[in-house]
Design a protein around this motif. Structure first.
Motif, PDB file in Angstrom:
ATOM      1  N   THR A 206       0.835  -1.207   0.000  1.00 44.90           N
ATOM      2  CA  THR A 206       0.000   0.000   0.000  1.00 44.90           C
ATOM      3  C   THR A 206       0.867   1.252   0.000  1.00 44.90           C
ATOM      4  O   THR A 206       0.661   2.167  -0.796  1.00 44.90           O
ATOM      5  CB  THR A 206      -0.913   0.009   1.253  1.00 44.90           C
ATOM      6  N   TRP A 207       1.856   1.290   0.873  1.00 51.92           N
ATOM      7  CA  TRP A 207       2.695   2.492   0.986  1.00 51.92           C
ATOM      8  C   TRP A 207       3.490   2.755  -0.290  1.00 51.92           C
ATOM      9  O   TRP A 207       3.768   3.903  -0.626  1.00 51.92           O
ATOM     10  CB  TRP A 207       3.675   2.354   2.153  1.00 51.92           C
ATOM     11  N   LEU A 208       3.900   1.653  -0.962  1.00 51.13           N
ATOM     12  CA  LEU A 208       4.740   1.818  -2.152  1.00 51.13           C
ATOM     13  C   LEU A 208       3.915   1.900  -3.435  1.00 51.13           C
ATOM     14  O   LEU A 208       4.475   1.917  -4.531  1.00 51.13           O
ATOM     15  CB  LEU A 208       5.737   0.658  -2.245  1.00 51.13           C
ATOM     16  N   ASP A 209       2.602   1.951  -3.295  1.00 48.82           N
ATOM     17  CA  ASP A 209       1.722   2.081  -4.464  1.00 48.82           C
ATOM     18  C   ASP A 209       2.091   3.356  -5.223  1.00 48.82           C
ATOM     19  O   ASP A 209       2.375   4.399  -4.626  1.00 48.82           O
ATOM     20  CB  ASP A 209       0.269   2.162  -3.970  1.00 48.82           C
ATOM     21  N   GLN A 210       2.045   3.270  -6.557  1.00 50.52           N
ATOM     22  CA  GLN A 210       2.497   4.429  -7.342  1.00 50.52           C
ATOM     23  C   GLN A 210       1.599   5.653  -7.176  1.00 50.52           C
ATOM     24  O   GLN A 210       2.005   6.766  -7.491  1.00 50.52           O
ATOM     25  CB  GLN A 210       2.621   4.073  -8.819  1.00 50.52           C
ATOM     26  N   ARG A 211       0.387   5.455  -6.656  1.00 47.78           N
ATOM     27  CA  ARG A 211      -0.472   6.619  -6.403  1.00 47.78           C
ATOM     28  C   ARG A 211       0.073   7.476  -5.257  1.00 47.78           C
ATOM     29  O   ARG A 211      -0.187   8.671  -5.185  1.00 47.78           O
ATOM     30  CB  ARG A 211      -1.894   6.163  -6.024  1.00 47.78           C
ATOM     31  N   PHE A 212       0.821   6.829  -4.345  1.00 50.94           N
ATOM     32  CA  PHE A 212       1.249   7.538  -3.136  1.00 50.94           C
ATOM     33  C   PHE A 212       2.759   7.782  -3.066  1.00 50.94           C
ATOM     34  O   PHE A 212       3.201   8.696  -2.373  1.00 50.94           O
ATOM     35  CB  PHE A 212       0.843   6.738  -1.883  1.00 50.94           C
ATOM     36  N   PHE A 213       3.519   6.942  -3.740  1.00 51.50           N
ATOM     37  CA  PHE A 213       4.964   6.959  -3.505  1.00 51.50           C
ATOM     38  C   PHE A 213       5.719   7.145  -4.819  1.00 51.50           C
ATOM     39  O   PHE A 213       5.537   6.359  -5.759  1.00 51.50           O
ATOM     40  CB  PHE A 213       5.377   5.633  -2.844  1.00 51.50           C
ATOM     41  N   ASP A 214       6.550   8.174  -4.865  1.00 50.41           N
ATOM     42  CA  ASP A 214       7.324   8.479  -6.070  1.00 50.41           C
ATOM     43  C   ASP A 214       8.733   7.913  -5.895  1.00 50.41           C
ATOM     44  O   ASP A 214       9.635   8.585  -5.387  1.00 50.41           O
ATOM     45  CB  ASP A 214       7.360  10.007  -6.262  1.00 50.41           C
ATOM     46  N   VAL A 215       8.907   6.679  -6.339  1.00 50.52           N
ATOM     47  CA  VAL A 215      10.190   5.996  -6.112  1.00 50.52           C
ATOM     48  C   VAL A 215      11.315   6.651  -6.906  1.00 50.52           C
ATOM     49  O   VAL A 215      12.463   6.720  -6.449  1.00 50.52           O
ATOM     50  CB  VAL A 215      10.070   4.479  -6.421  1.00 50.52           C
ATOM     51  N   ASP A 216      10.995   7.161  -8.109  1.00 46.30           N
ATOM     52  CA  ASP A 216      12.047   7.784  -8.925  1.00 46.30           C
ATOM     53  C   ASP A 216      12.591   9.034  -8.241  1.00 46.30           C
ATOM     54  O   ASP A 216      13.798   9.260  -8.212  1.00 46.30           O
ATOM     55  CB  ASP A 216      11.496   8.140 -10.311  1.00 46.30           C
ATOM     56  N   ARG A 217      11.694   9.828  -7.711  1.00 51.28           N
ATOM     57  CA  ARG A 217      12.145  11.043  -7.036  1.00 51.28           C
ATOM     58  C   ARG A 217      13.049  10.697  -5.842  1.00 51.28           C
ATOM     59  O   ARG A 217      14.073  11.322  -5.603  1.00 51.28           O
ATOM     60  CB  ARG A 217      10.936  11.860  -6.547  1.00 51.28           C
ATOM     61  N   MET A 218      12.632   9.680  -5.118  1.00 48.64           N
ATOM     62  CA  MET A 218      13.404   9.289  -3.929  1.00 48.64           C
ATOM     63  C   MET A 218      14.803   8.808  -4.315  1.00 48.64           C
ATOM     64  O   MET A 218      15.811   9.233  -3.740  1.00 48.64           O
ATOM     65  CB  MET A 218      12.668   8.188  -3.178  1.00 48.64           C
ATOM     66  N   VAL A 219      14.865   7.925  -5.299  1.00 49.34           N
ATOM     67  CA  VAL A 219      16.168   7.373  -5.694  1.00 49.34           C
ATOM     68  C   VAL A 219      17.027   8.461  -6.342  1.00 49.34           C
ATOM     69  O   VAL A 219      18.231   8.569  -6.064  1.00 49.34           O
ATOM     70  CB  VAL A 219      15.964   6.174  -6.649  1.00 49.34           C
ATOM     71  N   ASN A 220      16.417   9.286  -7.191  1.00 50.10           N
ATOM     72  CA  ASN A 220      17.193  10.349  -7.834  1.00 50.10           C
ATOM     73  C   ASN A 220      17.737  11.341  -6.809  1.00 50.10           C
ATOM     74  O   ASN A 220      18.800  11.923  -7.004  1.00 50.10           O
ATOM     75  CB  ASN A 220      16.338  11.085  -8.869  1.00 50.10           C
ATOM     76  N   SER A 221      17.011  11.541  -5.729  1.00 48.75           N
ATOM     77  CA  SER A 221      17.449  12.500  -4.712  1.00 48.75           C
ATOM     78  C   SER A 221      18.484  11.917  -3.762  1.00 48.75           C
ATOM     79  O   SER A 221      19.420  12.587  -3.364  1.00 48.75           O
ATOM     80  CB  SER A 221      16.251  12.973  -3.878  1.00 48.75           C
ATOM     81  N   LEU A 222      18.290  10.654  -3.384  1.00 46.29           N
ATOM     82  CA  LEU A 222      19.121  10.085  -2.310  1.00 46.29           C
ATOM     83  C   LEU A 222      20.228   9.159  -2.811  1.00 46.29           C
ATOM     84  O   LEU A 222      21.073   8.750  -2.040  1.00 46.29           O
ATOM     85  CB  LEU A 222      18.232   9.311  -1.324  1.00 46.29           C
TER      86      LEU A 222
END
Lengths: 379, 118
Positions: A206-222
């Protein structure tokens, strides 16, 4: 949002109590509480320094941050008890693999080597910034096969067994599906997160659902995902139990029992001793494995080759923790219908995700089962 | 007084406190578990993370840029250059590992040939 529960009211002292007795009881309780507080604080403060990973070992191979260890028995082993097929342990990319080797008497590795198994452990190490582009697939195709080759050479064996735990189980499954020609005789999975088709009971989905969580932004930032984020997420699955309950259990139930304290400290250290996850691996895990659910559908391709679960022919043991809140049982069980193995067993054990391997009852519930199953198939 | 107190159950404030705390934590655990399982919570957490990353990105970029300029002026390698060398080292390690595997294969073949000749 659910309403917060009403707080239970503190019961008053019995009405017929004498005021002097009540005052004395309160004073004694205050001193006892202070003692417990000091004792618990000391136990928590000392936890980071407790020794872990006690079983003697040597590094037999290393590549980048990854190391392959071979373990030695801590007591004489009858040559007749020695197993011919070496065992490779593969742990997740988060946390450190010494959950397999916590402390003397509470170590799965110690148990297995003393049972006559030739045990190897693949430690993925701590990724640095230079490892941010290592994908999940890379671990299964660039590192794992090389480690297997070296293990077979060192052990002078032509077959091997592999045990994958948590995400390590997903890596083991990917490897087994991609390399049907590999001499993998036995494959054991513990709490394997493989099927994400159902979101019930799986908060990570649920938390990692693409409606709620922007994985690309997180990885690109961190670049790499810091261990603090992973740890916070894992604890948030059961916030009260993990942020408070763990310490109240120590305070009320464990503080007076040295054995429980030692186990609690080792486990506490392990929980707070995470490693960063390579950004590319995290991105791929979220997108391909959780959201697209490619692995269980045999739709995952690596360098043009399909990871077909029907390719898995090894003797197959799938251990599921009944009360697992991190990897709910339904994420692990559906693979039973997908693998091509003739000899396959599903074993559901009444334990939690970590307690299954590192809990006080693991040596009675899990380890003997694994050893017995494997011994039958390692002659 | 002593006779009377011996008949009564002894008042133990710690036991009362423990019971109260356990009941409170159980109630809160249930509520919090329901809260974190909701989509509202997932949305809120995702939004908070996005906000943090968005607001911290310009600061981080400025610091990285300033540090890079400073290191260049000091004639020192930047982080990116060190990372680049580390990546090349890893590639070299992999090549050496491949060579090691090939040497093993050759030795294995030689061993078989020797055994056949004997």
């Amino acid at each position: 949002m659910p309403k917060p529960p009403p707080f239970p009211t503190m019961p008053p002292p019995p009405a017929e109590s004498h005021p002097v007795d009540v005052a004395q009881a309160l004073t004694e309780a205050l001193y006892a509480a202070i003692d417990r507080n000091v004792q618990s604080a000391r136990i928590i403060a000392d936890a980071a320094a407790v020794p872990v990973g006690p079983t003697p070992r040597e590094v037999v191979w290393a590549l980048n941050k990854t190391k392959l260890y071979r373990y030695r028995p801590t007591q004489p082993v009858d040559p007749a008890q020695k197993k011919r097929v070496p065992l490779l342990l593969v742990y997740a990319l988060i946390n450190k693999p010494y959950i397999f080797d916590l402390r003397p008497g509470s170590s799965f590795i110690e148990y297995m080597v003393n049972e006559g198994f030739d045990v190897f452990l693949l430690d993925w190490g701590t990724p640095g910034l230079e490892d941010k582009n290592i994908t999940f697939d890379d671990y299964a195709t660039e590192y794992l096969p090389r480690a297997v080759r070296k293990m077979l050479k060192v052990a002078e064996a032509d077959e091997f067994s592999m045990l994958g735990y948590c995400i390590g189980a997903a890596l083991a499954v990917l490897y087994a599906a991609l390399y049907p020609q590999a001499p993998l005789r036995n494959l054991m999975l513990l709490t394997a997160p493989l099927d994400f088709s159902r979101t019930d009971g799986s908060l990570f989905s649920t938390w990692l659902d693409q409606r709620f969580f922007d994985v690309d932004r997180m990885v690109n930032s961190l670049d790499n995902i810091p261990p603090e984020i992973i740890e916070f997420g894992a604890k948030l699955l059961k916030p009260v139990e993990n942020f408070i309950g763990s310490y109240t259990t120590l305070y009320w139930d464990f503080a007076d029992d040295p054995e429980s304290v030692a186990n609690w400290q080792a486990m506490h250290k392990w929980i707070h001793d995470g490693v960063p996850v390579s950004g590319a691996a995290f991105r791929q895990w979220v997108k391909d494995y959780i959201r697209a659910n490619e692995l269980i559908k045999s739709e995952h391709f690596v360098k043009g080759q399909r990871a077909d679960l029907a390719n898995i022919q090894a003797n197959f043991l799938n251990v599921v923790a009944k009360y697992d809140h991190i990897v709910p049982p339904h994420q692990s069980t559906t693979i039973m219908d997908q693998v091509g193995s003739q000899d396959k067993t599903l074993d559901i054990i009444p334990a939690g995700h970590v307690g299954l391997m590192g809990g006080r009852n693991a040596r009675y519930k899990l380890w003997p089962k694994l050893a017995a199953w494997l011994a039958e198939r390692s002659a | 007084m002593s006779d009377k107190t011996q008949d009564q159950p002894q008042f133990d404030p710690l036991a009362v406190w423990k019971e109260w705390q356990t009941a409170s934590l159980n109630a809160w655990a249930k509520t919090m578990s329901e809260t974190v399982a909701s989509e509202d919570f997932a949305q809120s957490m995702g939004q908070s993370l996005t906000n943090y990353l968005e607001t911290s990105a310009p600061v981080r970029e400025q610091v990285e840029k300033a540090m890079e300029q400073y290191l260049q002026q000091m004639n020192m390698p930047t982080r990116q250059e060190v990372v680049s060398i580390a990546e090349r080292l890893t590639n070299l390690e992999m090549r050496i590992d491949d060579l090691d595997a090939k040497v093993d294969q050759v030795l294995e073949i030689l061993k078989k040939i020797t055994m056949n000749n004997e």
